[in-house]
Scaffold this motif. Structure first.
Motif, short mmCIF file in Angstrom:
data_model
loop_
_atom_site.label_atom_id
_atom_site.label_comp_id
_atom_site.label_asym_id
_atom_site.label_seq_id
_atom_site.Cartn_x
_atom_site.Cartn_y
_atom_site.Cartn_z
N HIS A 1 -4.20 4.59 7.44
CA HIS A 1 -3.69 3.22 7.39
C HIS A 1 -3.96 2.48 8.70
O HIS A 1 -4.04 1.26 8.73
N ASN A 2 -4.15 3.22 9.78
CA ASN A 2 -4.40 2.54 11.05
C ASN A 2 -5.80 1.94 11.13
O ASN A 2 -6.17 1.38 12.16
N THR B 1 0.75 5.45 1.07
CA THR B 1 0.01 6.47 1.80
C THR B 1 0.62 7.83 1.50
O THR B 1 1.75 7.92 1.03
N SER C 1 4.58 0.68 1.82
CA SER C 1 4.72 -0.45 2.72
C SER C 1 4.52 -1.72 1.92
O SER C 1 3.50 -1.88 1.25
N SER D 1 0.86 -1.18 0.00
CA SER D 1 0.00 0.00 0.00
C SER D 1 0.89 1.22 0.00
O SER D 1 2.05 1.17 0.43
N GLY E 1 -3.32 0.40 -3.08
CA GLY E 1 -3.00 -0.91 -2.51
C GLY E 1 -3.33 -1.98 -3.53
O GLY E 1 -4.13 -1.74 -4.44
N ASN F 1 -2.19 -7.21 12.24
CA ASN F 1 -3.23 -6.36 11.68
C ASN F 1 -4.62 -6.91 11.98
O ASN F 1 -4.79 -8.11 12.20
N GLY G 1 -0.35 9.40 6.33
CA GLY G 1 -0.76 8.02 6.56
C GLY G 1 -2.11 7.64 5.96
O GLY G 1 -2.68 6.60 6.30
N ILE H 1 -4.32 6.15 3.06
CA ILE H 1 -4.10 5.17 2.00
C ILE H 1 -4.43 5.78 0.64
O ILE H 1 -5.53 6.29 0.42
#
Length: 166
Positions: free
Chosen positions: A54-55, A25, A109, A23, A34, A86, A29, A31
Protein backbone atom coordinates in the motif's frame (compact mmCIF):
# COMPACT_ATOMS: atom_id res chain seq x y z
CA UNK A 1 5.34 -3.09 -10.42
CA UNK A 2 9.07 -2.59 -10.42
CA UNK A 3 10.62 0.70 -11.34
CA UNK A 4 11.40 4.10 -9.94
CA UNK A 5 8.95 5.94 -7.73
CA UNK A 6 7.26 8.95 -9.29
CA UNK A 7 8.89 12.34 -8.79
CA UNK A 8 6.51 14.47 -6.71
CA UNK A 9 4.98 17.51 -8.41
CA UNK A 10 2.91 20.28 -6.92
CA UNK A 11 -0.14 19.27 -8.94
CA UNK A 12 -3.17 18.21 -6.94
CA UNK A 13 -5.18 15.27 -8.25
CA UNK A 14 -8.87 16.23 -8.37
CA UNK A 15 -11.69 14.27 -6.84
CA UNK A 16 -15.09 15.22 -5.48
CA UNK A 17 -16.03 15.46 -1.83
CA UNK A 18 -18.82 12.95 -2.49
CA UNK A 19 -16.40 10.29 -3.75
CA UNK A 20 -15.34 7.61 -1.30
CA UNK A 21 -12.56 5.25 -2.07
CA UNK A 22 -11.43 2.12 -0.36
CA UNK A 23 -8.84 -0.57 -0.45
CA UNK A 24 -8.20 -3.75 1.45
CA UNK A 25 -4.82 -5.21 2.27
CA UNK A 26 -3.56 -8.37 3.84
CA UNK A 27 -1.85 -8.22 7.26
CA UNK A 28 1.44 -7.24 5.58
CA UNK A 29 -0.09 -4.23 3.79
CA UNK A 30 -0.29 -5.78 0.32
CA UNK A 31 -3.27 -4.43 -1.68
CA UNK A 32 -5.92 -7.10 -2.21
CA UNK A 33 -8.72 -4.93 -3.63
CA UNK A 34 -9.77 -1.37 -4.27
CA UNK A 35 -12.53 0.52 -5.99
CA UNK A 36 -12.41 2.49 -9.24
CA UNK A 37 -12.13 5.83 -7.40
CA UNK A 38 -8.91 4.62 -5.72
CA UNK A 39 -7.46 3.60 -9.08
CA UNK A 40 -8.54 6.80 -10.87
CA UNK A 41 -7.32 9.24 -8.22
CA UNK A 42 -4.03 7.40 -7.68
CA UNK A 43 -3.48 7.22 -11.45
CA UNK A 44 -2.76 3.49 -11.37
CA UNK A 45 -4.83 0.77 -12.98
CA UNK A 46 -6.42 -1.83 -10.76
CA UNK A 47 -3.98 -4.40 -12.17
CA UNK A 48 -1.02 -2.17 -11.23
CA UNK A 49 -2.28 -1.75 -7.66
CA UNK A 50 -3.23 -5.33 -6.82
CA UNK A 51 -0.41 -7.23 -5.15
CA UNK A 52 1.58 -4.06 -4.42
CA UNK A 53 2.44 -2.74 -0.95
CA UNK A 54 0.00 0.00 0.00
CA UNK A 55 2.93 2.34 0.47
CA UNK A 56 3.22 2.51 -3.33
CA UNK A 57 1.13 5.69 -2.89
CA UNK A 58 3.11 7.04 0.09
CA UNK A 59 4.09 10.66 -0.49
CA UNK A 60 7.60 11.53 0.73
CA UNK A 61 6.18 14.58 2.56
CA UNK A 62 4.40 12.27 5.01
CA UNK A 63 6.37 11.69 8.22
CA UNK A 64 7.16 8.04 8.86
CA UNK A 65 5.87 8.49 12.41
CA UNK A 66 2.32 8.82 11.08
CA UNK A 67 2.56 5.36 9.55
CA UNK A 68 4.20 3.97 12.66
CA UNK A 69 1.22 5.19 14.67
CA UNK A 70 -1.18 3.77 12.09
CA UNK A 71 0.48 0.34 12.15
CA UNK A 72 0.68 0.37 15.97
CA UNK A 73 -3.10 0.77 16.05
CA UNK A 74 -3.89 -1.74 13.31
CA UNK A 75 -1.62 -4.44 14.71
CA UNK A 76 -3.46 -4.20 18.03
CA UNK A 77 -6.82 -4.54 16.23
CA UNK A 78 -7.82 -0.89 16.76
CA UNK A 79 -9.19 1.43 14.05
CA UNK A 80 -7.53 4.77 13.37
CA UNK A 81 -8.18 7.88 11.27
CA UNK A 82 -5.56 10.24 9.90
CA UNK A 83 -4.96 12.90 7.29
CA UNK A 84 -2.66 11.45 4.65
CA UNK A 85 -0.98 13.02 1.64
CA UNK A 86 -0.71 10.42 -1.11
CA UNK A 87 1.47 10.28 -4.22
CA UNK A 88 -0.14 9.50 -7.58
CA UNK A 89 1.53 7.63 -10.40
CA UNK A 90 2.09 10.90 -12.31
CA UNK A 91 3.74 12.56 -9.28
CA UNK A 92 0.62 14.50 -8.34
CA UNK A 93 -0.68 14.46 -4.81
CA UNK A 94 -4.01 14.13 -3.07
CA UNK A 95 -4.96 14.58 0.57
CA UNK A 96 -7.40 12.18 2.17
CA UNK A 97 -8.95 11.58 5.55
CA UNK A 98 -8.30 7.86 5.87
CA UNK A 99 -10.03 5.60 8.33
CA UNK A 100 -8.46 2.17 8.60
CA UNK A 101 -9.35 -0.83 10.67
CA UNK A 102 -8.97 -4.57 10.91
CA UNK A 103 -11.16 -6.92 8.89
CA UNK A 104 -10.90 -10.67 8.39
CA UNK A 105 -7.43 -11.52 7.05
CA UNK A 106 -6.31 -7.91 6.75
CA UNK A 107 -7.27 -4.26 6.87
CA UNK A 108 -9.82 -1.96 5.26
CA UNK A 109 -9.10 1.68 4.53
CA UNK A 110 -11.90 4.05 3.53
CA UNK A 111 -10.86 7.48 2.36
CA UNK A 112 -12.62 10.73 1.62
CA UNK A 113 -11.72 14.26 0.64
CA UNK A 114 -10.96 16.32 3.75
CA UNK A 115 -13.12 19.39 4.28
CA UNK A 116 -12.16 20.34 7.84
CA UNK A 117 -10.16 23.52 8.54
CA UNK A 118 -7.77 21.21 10.43
CA UNK A 119 -6.34 20.10 7.07
CA UNK A 120 -4.81 23.57 6.60
CA UNK A 121 -2.81 23.04 9.81
CA UNK A 122 -1.66 19.61 8.66
CA UNK A 123 -0.67 21.00 5.24
CA UNK A 124 1.19 23.93 6.79
CA UNK A 125 3.20 21.61 9.01
CA UNK A 126 4.10 19.53 5.98
CA UNK A 127 5.00 22.58 3.86
CA UNK A 128 7.15 24.01 6.63
CA UNK A 129 9.07 20.78 6.70
CA UNK A 130 8.06 20.05 10.29
CA UNK A 131 8.60 16.34 10.68
CA UNK A 132 7.71 14.12 13.54
CA UNK A 133 10.42 11.82 12.17
CA UNK A 134 12.98 13.98 13.97
CA UNK A 135 11.20 13.64 17.30
CA UNK A 136 12.83 11.43 19.87
CA UNK A 137 11.03 8.47 21.42
CA UNK A 138 9.88 10.49 24.43
CA UNK A 139 8.23 13.14 22.29
CA UNK A 140 6.68 10.56 19.95
CA UNK A 141 5.38 8.62 22.93
CA UNK A 142 3.88 11.82 24.30
CA UNK A 143 2.20 12.48 20.98
CA UNK A 144 0.62 9.02 20.98
CA UNK A 145 -0.49 9.44 24.60
CA UNK A 146 -2.09 12.81 23.84
CA UNK A 147 -3.75 11.47 20.67
CA UNK A 148 -5.22 8.51 22.57
CA UNK A 149 -6.47 10.78 25.36
CA UNK A 150 -8.19 13.05 22.83
CA UNK A 151 -9.66 10.09 20.95
CA UNK A 152 -11.05 8.74 24.21
CA UNK A 153 -12.72 12.08 24.89
CA UNK A 154 -13.66 12.47 21.18
CA UNK A 155 -12.21 15.99 21.10
CA UNK A 156 -9.48 16.81 18.63
CA UNK A 157 -10.52 20.42 18.01
CA UNK A 158 -7.70 21.94 20.04
CA UNK A 159 -5.18 19.13 19.56
CA UNK A 160 -1.85 20.59 18.44
CA UNK A 161 0.64 17.81 17.68
CA UNK A 162 3.50 20.32 17.68
CA UNK A 163 2.74 21.60 21.17
CA UNK A 164 5.44 20.44 23.54
CA UNK A 165 4.72 19.98 27.20
CA UNK A 166 7.29 21.47 29.57
Amino acid sequence: MAGPRPTPTHVERPFDVAELFFSTTNRKGIIQSGNDVFARVSGYTEAELLGQPHNVIRHPDMPRAVFRLLWDYLETERPIAAYVKNLAKDGGYYWVLATAGPVEDGYLSVRLKPTSPLLATVEALTLLGVSIDAADEYEFGGLIEEYEKRMDSASLEDFDPMERKQ
